[in-house]
Motif scaffolding. Structure first.
Motif, PDB file in Angstrom:
ATOM      1  N   ARG A 175       0.809  -1.072  -0.167  1.00 26.69           N
ATOM      2  CA  ARG A 175      -0.211   0.077   0.015  1.00 26.69           C
ATOM      3  C   ARG A 175       0.937   1.339  -0.211  1.00 26.69           C
ATOM      4  O   ARG A 175       1.533   1.385   1.012  1.00 26.69           O
ATOM      5  N   SER A 177       0.009   4.462   0.321  1.00 27.65           N
ATOM      6  CA  SER A 177      -0.274   5.470   1.305  1.00 27.65           C
ATOM      7  C   SER A 177       0.360   4.943   2.763  1.00 27.65           C
ATOM      8  O   SER A 177       0.761   5.982   3.350  1.00 27.65           O
ATOM      9  N   LYS A 180       4.187   5.928   2.350  1.00 24.96           N
ATOM     10  CA  LYS A 180       4.520   7.534   2.217  1.00 24.96           C
ATOM     11  C   LYS A 180       4.361   8.049   3.651  1.00 24.96           C
ATOM     12  O   LYS A 180       5.165   9.112   3.882  1.00 24.96           O
ATOM     13  N   LYS A 181       3.621   7.477   4.266  1.00 24.42           N
ATOM     14  CA  LYS A 181       3.243   7.816   5.884  1.00 24.42           C
ATOM     15  C   LYS A 181       4.745   7.191   6.806  1.00 24.42           C
ATOM     16  O   LYS A 181       4.679   7.970   7.988  1.00 24.42           O
ATOM     17  N   SER A 377      -2.807   6.198 -10.124  1.00 24.26           N
ATOM     18  CA  SER A 377      -1.919   6.577  -8.937  1.00 24.26           C
ATOM     19  C   SER A 377      -0.634   5.638  -8.872  1.00 24.26           C
ATOM     20  O   SER A 377       0.293   6.081  -8.439  1.00 24.26           O
ATOM     21  N   TYR A 381       3.450   6.634  -9.165  1.00 28.24           N
ATOM     22  CA  TYR A 381       4.078   6.444  -8.061  1.00 28.24           C
ATOM     23  C   TYR A 381       5.510   5.679  -8.252  1.00 28.24           C
ATOM     24  O   TYR A 381       6.478   5.793  -8.013  1.00 28.24           O
TER      25      TYR A 381
END
Length: 449
Positions: A175, A177, A180-181, A377, A381
């Motif tokens: 994932r 997301s 990135k976190k 998306s 990326y």
């Protein structure tokens, strides 16, 4: 004398490069052109007008943190809720997984969901759910991931367009997301390498294997079957942690069927938590492969003489024999210098080997980005992380080293789903060294007396 040394030392790095050229570069080039042909397949798929009923199985074990989002991804998928039966197969969870299931059931009223309590073990949970399945197709996903919106639709469309397909596996990606976190820079870097590795593994490696019905394993995280074919197997093998590999072999060898990759059906899983997770995960995969090959081919003829006929033999050579040689050769460079080889020749060999693997990754990179065109998306990326290709050969080598340790552990320790992590391994190693050191000192004192 000079010419003799030049020939000998040149022979060293030529030999060093010969095996990866034969076993990896040539297949990569052939695979590149094979993937161009494979992409044409999607242009000829006919959209389905009637949605068949499917059963979606979600095996659960201590999944309170992820189960709700997993079920939510089923409900929000493009496949009609009224055509899906969801079986949550719990194998002795000790957390609040059941409460999360109830929460999802109260919110997603349209989904036909059922909770099954099963014996411990993923294979046992899957088998219990299969007996309770209905519909034309049975699909299972892990509880710690989420489906891409059209994943189920792509799977069923592939099945409906080709009646000769008996089983399909989806593409597994981590994932974005969560990557990135990630605050820890080193962990984020490892997770970025893992993402690129999954892309390379599924959208290049397995996509090529799929062309000749040579898929070595369907992903345990996301696989689908024609229900009538699945019920014709021995179901999932509870004697190995490689139950997904065993099922792939059953489809191909026992049923003489076809198990392929559906690259457009994407399932997103959580990235690695830490290095310990990478260490245990790769050893578990390796052990599962060894166990399954031993169990499945125990009474079947399989040998080096079938190298060119049986892709499983070639896979064994690559995953074990070549793997060992790769690690041994890499650590033998110090010895080579001591034996008189020029350090420049050795370093040049490393550089050439690195560039060779980089070229292979680049070929795959070009193919993969076109597979991702429908997923803007992901493609954006993926392209933005082009520079990760530079570190990927080193990441692969680290994984190879872990796999070699996994081979040793598989031969010396009993089978288990849980594996010692790297911290525990270092701790055990330290204890052994300390014990041997103390025993050696005690022995010396005793001899003096």
């Amino acid at each position: 004398m000079y010419i003799t040394n030049l020939i000998i030392q040149s022979g060293f790095w030529i030999t060093w490069l010969l095996i990866p050229i034969i076993y990896e570069l040539i297949p990569a080039i052939i695979g590149f052109f094979s993937l161009q042909v494979a992409k044409q397949h999607f242009k000829h798929l006919k959209p389905i007008s009637k949605y068949p009923y499917i059963t979606l199985i979600v095996p659960v074990y201590n999944s309170e943190d992820s189960l709700f989002n997993c079920i939510k991804s089923i409900e929000t998928s493009s496949y009609p809720d009224e055509k899906i039966k969801v079986l949550i197969a719990d194998n002795q969870s000790k957390d609040n997984s059941y409460q999360e299931y109830l929460r999802a059931r109260n919110i997603f009223h349209k989904l036909n969901m059922q909770w099954l309590s099963t014996d411990q073990g993923k294979a046992k949970a899957l088998n219990a759910a299969i007996y309770n399945s209905i519909g034309k197709y049975v699909i299972h996903i892990d509880s710690d991931g989420v489906l891409q919106e059209d994943a189920l639709l792509y799977i069923v469309t592939d099945f409906e367009n080709d009646s000769s397909i008996d089983a399909l596996t989806g593409t597994i990606l981590t994932r974005i997301s969560l990557i990135k976190k990630t605050k820890n820079k080193f962990l984020k870097f490892i997770r970025e390498n893992e993402y690129m590795e999954y892309c390379q593994s599924f959208l290049a490696g397995r996509a090529v294997e799929s062309q000749g019905n040579r898929l070595f394993t369907m992903s345990g995280a996301f696989s689908a079957f024609r229900r009538n074919k699945l019920l014709g197997t021995d179901l999932y093998n509870i004697e190995t942690i490689g139950e997904d590999i065993d099922m792939t072999f059953q489809i191909r060898y026992q049923l003489k069927g076809r198990a392929l990759l559906c690259p457009l059906a994407i399932f997103y899983v959580s990235p690695l938590d830490n290095i310990n997770k990478l260490y245990t995960q790769r050893q578990r995969w390796l052990r599962g492969e060894l166990e399954t090959l031993h169990l499945f081919f125990e009474n079947r003829s399989i040998g080096i003489s079938t190298f060119f006929k049986n892709f499983v033999v070639r896979r064994l050579v690559m995953d074990h024999t070549i793997l060992l040689l790769r690690v041994i050769w890499t650590f033998a460079f110090v010895l080579l210098i001591l034996l008189g080889y020029s350090s420049n020749v050795v370093i040049t060999s490393f550089v050439l080997l690195y560039l060779l693997y980089l070229f292979i990754l680049l070929l795959n990179f070009l193919s993969i980005q076109s597979f991702l065109k429908r997923f803007s998306s992901d493609r954006k990326y993926y392209l933005s992380k082009f520079y990760i290709l530079l570190s990927l050969p080193i990441y692969y080598f680290a994984c190879s080293f872990i796999q070699v340790i996994g081979i040793i552990n598989a031969m010396t320790t009993p089978a288990a789903w849980t594996t010692k992590n790297i911290t525990q391994e270092f701790s055990d190693c330290k204890k052994v060294i300390e014990k041997d050191w103390m025993a050696n000192r005690y022995g010396k004192r005793k001899r003096k007396l």
